[in-house]
Design an enzyme around this catalytic site. Sequence first.
Site, PDB file in Angstrom:
ATOM      1  N   SER A 188       0.802  -1.225   0.000  1.00 28.61           N
ATOM      2  CA  SER A 188       0.000   0.000   0.000  1.00 28.61           C
ATOM      3  C   SER A 188       0.832   1.272   0.000  1.00 28.61           C
ATOM      4  O   SER A 188       0.277   2.370  -0.089  1.00 28.61           O
ATOM      5  CB  SER A 188      -0.929   0.005   1.213  1.00 28.61           C
ATOM      6  OG  SER A 188      -0.177   0.015   2.415  1.00 28.61           O
ATOM      7  N   LYS A 189       2.154   1.173   0.079  1.00 27.28           N
ATOM      8  CA  LYS A 189       3.001   2.365   0.143  1.00 27.28           C
ATOM      9  C   LYS A 189       3.101   3.030  -1.231  1.00 27.28           C
ATOM     10  O   LYS A 189       2.738   2.443  -2.256  1.00 27.28           O
ATOM     11  CB  LYS A 189       4.393   1.995   0.654  1.00 27.28           C
ATOM     12  CG  LYS A 189       4.412   1.319   2.020  1.00 27.28           C
ATOM     13  CD  LYS A 189       3.760   2.155   3.101  1.00 27.28           C
ATOM     14  CE  LYS A 189       3.880   1.470   4.466  1.00 27.28           C
ATOM     15  NZ  LYS A 189       3.116   2.180   5.515  1.00 27.28           N
ATOM     16  N   PRO A 190       3.616   4.260  -1.288  1.00 21.61           N
ATOM     17  CA  PRO A 190       3.714   4.928  -2.591  1.00 21.61           C
ATOM     18  C   PRO A 190       4.439   4.103  -3.651  1.00 21.61           C
ATOM     19  O   PRO A 190       4.040   4.101  -4.815  1.00 21.61           O
ATOM     20  CB  PRO A 190       4.477   6.224  -2.249  1.00 21.61           C
ATOM     21  CG  PRO A 190       4.058   6.525  -0.842  1.00 21.61           C
ATOM     22  CD  PRO A 190       3.953   5.181  -0.183  1.00 21.61           C
TER      23      PRO A 190
END
Length: 366
Positions: free
Chosen positions: A183-185
Amino acid sequence: MQFIDLKSQYTALKPEIDAALQRVLEHGQYIMGPEVAQLEGKLAEFVGVPHCITVASGTEALLIALMALGVRAGDEVITSPFTFAATAEVIALLGAVPVFVDVEPDTCNLNAALIEAAITPRTKAIMPVSLYGQVADMAEINAIAARHQLPVIEDAAQSFGASYQSGRSCGLSTFGATSFFPSKPLGCYGDGGALFTADAALAQVAREIRVHGQSARYTHTRVGVGGRMDTLQCAVVLAKLPRFEWELARRAALGARYAALLAELNVRLLAVRPDRNCVWGQYTVFVEERERVQAALKDAGIPTAVHYPRPLHQQAAYAAFAPAGGCPVAERVAQDVMSLPMSPDLREADQDRVVAALAAAVGHRV
């Protein structure tokens, strides 16, 4: 509607990701294969530092940074109480003491003005968190650290790709630590992370720690961990990198569009300082009566999340480290923060749905 739309991202990159995974399956070097060094080189260039060390997770990145700096039992590390547990967890795992300093009410990042008063002879490092995708006040924090000859570790799990003054997140301090959680950039398809530094000696120590403290095979020069990032996960990130600049631009555009659409509603927006940007790892707003608002959005088919509902000093595992008087700003913002759907592939039509549902739930400004 997805809170984070990873399916659309995969669809856009399917040929590249599938081919990257297939190459690993064919050469069979699942641990420390060639993709590991390839990714480290590209990430170091992107951040603008000489050294990148990929690791098994963002948590492992923080742990290895602390170990490389020699943090031991009884030492103190100044950090934020308003963050994911991993930030304080790695400090406590080493027997050190997380010293919680309160946050800014408009950014939720560590309040640099409060740091110096928390420094003691036992302070070993300062670990600010670049929350929600915006870098903390690194210039002020680095200046304080320099006066006291302390290293700084940027917990950049949510801010990879963000800009700050003339640099990038992860390249602003002694160590920068990030996460490639999906879910991180910039995410992989499992756990992964990276450490960044301009210090060649620290980079070598970190590389040894991630492979059980080995300077050569079966030559253990220090205590380490099993902290390698899998070759398959490195291959995924390599395949995603060519699209990443577009995704950053898209995040910026969607963030600006959210701000414009929400301007007339009874919500307070996160402040973004003029000398930096935000990559919107989460698009977070402040709302009153959050549970009621979340329920209304859920009924409208809009997913939300809370990052984070309770500061760490109020969690049972870390209550022993709570400062006298608590951290009142962190305690207050924890009651109001709410994150809305955000990812580069979020459609404007879905963003409009989010805002319409939120408007119905909170009403317009009076």
